[in-house]
Design an enzyme around this catalytic site. Structure first.
Site, PDB file in Angstrom:
ATOM      1  N   GLY A  28       0.820  -1.210   0.000  1.00 11.96           N
ATOM      2  CA  GLY A  28       0.000   0.000   0.000  1.00 11.96           C
ATOM      3  C   GLY A  28       0.853   1.259   0.000  1.00 11.96           C
ATOM      4  O   GLY A  28       2.038   1.215  -0.327  1.00 11.96           O
ATOM      5  N   LEU A  30       0.495   3.593  -2.122  1.00 11.20           N
ATOM      6  CA  LEU A  30       0.898   3.388  -3.515  1.00 11.20           C
ATOM      7  C   LEU A  30       1.395   4.675  -4.175  1.00 11.20           C
ATOM      8  O   LEU A  30       0.907   5.760  -3.889  1.00 11.20           O
ATOM      9  CB  LEU A  30      -0.288   2.823  -4.314  1.00 11.20           C
ATOM     10  CG  LEU A  30      -0.848   1.500  -3.786  1.00 11.20           C
ATOM     11  CD1 LEU A  30      -1.988   1.020  -4.686  1.00 11.20           C
ATOM     12  CD2 LEU A  30       0.226   0.424  -3.687  1.00 11.20           C
ATOM     13  N   HIS A  34       4.519   1.609  -7.938  1.00 10.22           N
ATOM     14  CA  HIS A  34       3.513   0.538  -7.900  1.00 10.22           C
ATOM     15  C   HIS A  34       2.631   0.606  -9.156  1.00 10.22           C
ATOM     16  O   HIS A  34       2.305  -0.420  -9.762  1.00 10.22           O
ATOM     17  CB  HIS A  34       2.607   0.689  -6.680  1.00 10.22           C
ATOM     18  CG  HIS A  34       3.315   0.636  -5.356  1.00 10.22           C
ATOM     19  ND1 HIS A  34       3.501   1.740  -4.564  1.00 10.22           N
ATOM     20  CD2 HIS A  34       3.871  -0.407  -4.673  1.00 10.22           C
ATOM     21  CE1 HIS A  34       4.126   1.392  -3.450  1.00 10.22           C
ATOM     22  NE2 HIS A  34       4.367   0.103  -3.491  1.00 10.22           N
ATOM     23  N   GLN A 145      12.378  -3.640  -9.854  1.00  4.86           N
ATOM     24  CA  GLN A 145      13.839  -3.709  -9.786  1.00  4.86           C
ATOM     25  C   GLN A 145      14.350  -2.895  -8.586  1.00  4.86           C
ATOM     26  O   GLN A 145      15.431  -3.157  -8.059  1.00  4.86           O
ATOM     27  CB  GLN A 145      14.436  -3.178 -11.096  1.00  4.86           C
ATOM     28  CG  GLN A 145      15.941  -2.997 -11.124  1.00  4.86           C
ATOM     29  CD  GLN A 145      16.698  -4.317 -11.071  1.00  4.86           C
ATOM     30  OE1 GLN A 145      16.134  -5.379 -11.370  1.00  4.86           O
ATOM     31  NE2 GLN A 145      17.967  -4.261 -10.692  1.00  4.86           N
ATOM     32  N   LYS A 146      13.555  -1.929  -8.131  1.00  6.37           N
ATOM     33  CA  LYS A 146      13.899  -1.128  -6.952  1.00  6.37           C
ATOM     34  C   LYS A 146      14.364  -2.022  -5.792  1.00  6.37           C
ATOM     35  O   LYS A 146      15.281  -1.682  -5.059  1.00  6.37           O
ATOM     36  CB  LYS A 146      12.661  -0.303  -6.559  1.00  6.37           C
ATOM     37  CG  LYS A 146      12.585   0.210  -5.156  1.00  6.37           C
ATOM     38  CD  LYS A 146      13.544   1.347  -4.941  1.00  6.37           C
ATOM     39  CE  LYS A 146      13.414   2.024  -3.595  1.00  6.37           C
ATOM     40  NZ  LYS A 146      12.961   1.227  -2.494  1.00  6.37           N
ATOM     41  N   GLN A 150      15.087  -8.614  -3.367  1.00  2.00           N
ATOM     42  CA  GLN A 150      13.766  -9.239  -3.192  1.00  2.00           C
ATOM     43  C   GLN A 150      13.351  -9.967  -4.474  1.00  2.00           C
ATOM     44  O   GLN A 150      12.871 -11.106  -4.433  1.00  2.00           O
ATOM     45  CB  GLN A 150      12.740  -8.171  -2.827  1.00  2.00           C
ATOM     46  CG  GLN A 150      11.302  -8.641  -2.867  1.00  2.00           C
ATOM     47  CD  GLN A 150      10.357  -7.599  -2.326  1.00  2.00           C
ATOM     48  OE1 GLN A 150      10.216  -7.458  -1.113  1.00  2.00           O
ATOM     49  NE2 GLN A 150       9.717  -6.851  -3.203  1.00  2.00           N
ATOM     50  N   SER A 183       7.576   4.275  -0.683  1.00  2.00           N
ATOM     51  CA  SER A 183       6.590   4.705   0.323  1.00  2.00           C
ATOM     52  C   SER A 183       7.307   5.387   1.485  1.00  2.00           C
ATOM     53  O   SER A 183       6.757   6.276   2.135  1.00  2.00           O
ATOM     54  CB  SER A 183       5.785   3.514   0.824  1.00  2.00           C
ATOM     55  OG  SER A 183       5.206   2.825  -0.277  1.00  2.00           O
TER      56      SER A 183
HETATM   57  P1  AMP Z   1       6.195  -2.351  -1.528  1.00  2.00           P
HETATM   58  O1  AMP Z   1       4.805  -1.791  -1.437  1.00  2.00           O
HETATM   59  O2  AMP Z   1       7.259  -1.397  -1.100  1.00  2.00           O
HETATM   60  O3  AMP Z   1       6.313  -3.726  -0.896  1.00  2.00           O
HETATM   61  O4  AMP Z   1       6.477  -2.575  -3.066  1.00  2.00           O
HETATM   62  C1  AMP Z   1       5.625  -3.372  -3.861  1.00  2.00           C
HETATM   63  C2  AMP Z   1       6.280  -3.599  -5.203  1.00  2.00           C
HETATM   64  O5  AMP Z   1       6.502  -2.345  -5.838  1.00  2.00           O
HETATM   65  C3  AMP Z   1       7.656  -4.279  -5.082  1.00  2.00           C
HETATM   66  O6  AMP Z   1       7.783  -5.244  -6.112  1.00  2.00           O
HETATM   67  C4  AMP Z   1       8.600  -3.131  -5.266  1.00  2.00           C
HETATM   68  O7  AMP Z   1       9.861  -3.519  -5.793  1.00  2.00           O
HETATM   69  C5  AMP Z   1       7.839  -2.274  -6.272  1.00  2.00           C
HETATM   70  N1  AMP Z   1       8.331  -0.891  -6.233  1.00  2.00           N
HETATM   71  C6  AMP Z   1       8.505  -0.107  -5.143  1.00  2.00           C
HETATM   72  N2  AMP Z   1       9.041   1.077  -5.488  1.00  2.00           N
HETATM   73  C7  AMP Z   1       9.235   1.036  -6.845  1.00  2.00           C
HETATM   74  C8  AMP Z   1       9.766   1.940  -7.806  1.00  2.00           C
HETATM   75  N3  AMP Z   1      10.231   3.148  -7.452  1.00  2.00           N
HETATM   76  N4  AMP Z   1       9.813   1.560  -9.095  1.00  2.00           N
HETATM   77  C9  AMP Z   1       9.359   0.320  -9.465  1.00  2.00           C
HETATM   78  N5  AMP Z   1       8.841  -0.577  -8.603  1.00  2.00           N
HETATM   79  C10 AMP Z   1       8.778  -0.233  -7.316  1.00  2.00           C
END
Ligand code: AMP
Length: 281
Positions: A28, A30, A34, A145-146, A150, A183
């Site tokens: 979340g 977002l 995301h 890829q961030k 993971q 986030s």
């Molecule tokens: P999170 O909500 O932080 O667990 O992220 C959910 C997904 O969004 C994960 O696969 C992250 O790698 C991806 N994500 C987070 N930030 C970015 C970003 N700046 N660019 C691309 N993907 C992202």
């Protein structure tokens, strides 16, 4: 778009969606990073599901589980506008019922980098993602890829456990000044936000050396360190130039190597990375 908290209802809706199914797991709060995953899933698949779950199992003691930003209504409005079909917002007690004791542990690849600083983090990630895969039964799952380590851990788990799905890793979305969207950027005050550009500056400094012909891993790590140390609000947790498959540190760097780093800006911990792409030298 259907939104549910209940696993049984999720499964029923999922069964009713024909064709290929793309899944995007999130915690979340977002942002455009995301959104890029949902857009890619929307373009690739007949139906798209998203989970919003701040997974307690991947936060260590003293980390920011309680403070993690939550914006459910805004998130749902964004997902609706992106054309998601199904959103699951489970309660922690339904994913981890009383007496819970089943974990997915990916070994070597979880040990360096984030694994060193956040013991237990990837056990929590792998476990929740496995549970989300079982719930959504996607054909493709989208990651950023961030969070490069993971993504590598999830790829390994999918191969090792034989999940019948394709892992798709999408490029990092950045602010105009290079800061990777996260986030956790919401924690930064104005001065810290300015200082946070040091992560991308450090990666670019190392990439520039590489593009200039430098192939020593330690030289590239040194360039990142120097950039971080030049920023008074920044504190290095690690800098790395690693093999993209094993994540072990490289003495001699080649195309495809992963530059990555974790830096504290005040109380906020940020990570970023860049894959080195060759110019033939
Ligand atoms: P999170 O909500 O932080 O667990 O992220 C959910 C997904 O969004 C994960 O696969 C992250 O790698 C991806 N994500 C987070 N930030 C970015 C970003 N700046 N660019 C691309 N993907 C992202």
């Amino acid at each position: 778009m259907r939104v549910t908290e209940q696993l049984a209802e999720l499964r029923e809706i999922r069964r009713s969606l024909p064709g290929t199914f793309g899944f995007v797991p999130t915690m979340g709060a977002l942002h455009a990073g995301h959104a890029s995953l949902v857009e890619r899933a929307r373009a690739d698949c007949d139906a798209v599901g998203v989970s919003i779950f701040v997974n307690p199992a991947q936060f260590g003691p003293g980390e920011d589980l309680g403070a993690y930003p939550r914006s459910r209504e805004r998130d749902l409005a964004l997902l609706e506008s992106l054309g998601a079909d199904l959103v699951w917002t489970p309660a922690a007690a339904s994913l981890y019922p009383p007496g819970y004791q089943t974990w997915v542990t990916v070994e070597e690849i979880t040990r360096p980098l984030e694994g060193t600083c956040r013991p237990g983090h990837f056990r929590g990630v792998a476990t929740v993602v496995a549970k989300l895969f079982l719930a959504f039964t996607p054909d493709r799952a989208y990651f950023g890829q961030k969070d490069a380590q993971q993504a590598a851990v999830i790829r390994r788990m999918v191969r090792d456990l034989g999940f019948p799905l394709e892992v798709v890793v999408c490029p990092t979305v950045r602010e105009p000044d290079g800061l990777a969207l996260s986030s956790r950027n919401a924690y930064l005050d104005a001065e810290e936000r300015r200082a946070a550009t040091v992560l991308f500056r450090a990666l670019c400094a190392a990439r520039a050396l590489y593009d200039g012909g430098e192939r020593g891993g330690e030289a590239l790590r040194g360039a990142m360190r120097a950039e971080i140390h030049s920023e008074p609000l920044a504190k290095e947790e690690y800098v790395s130039v690693a093999d993209p498959g094993t994540l072990s540190e490289l003495d001699r760097v080649e195309d495809g190597a992963l530059l990555s780093l974790a830096v504290r800006i005040g109380r906020t911990r940020l990570i970023d990375n860049l894959a080195l792409e060759g110019n033939g030298r």
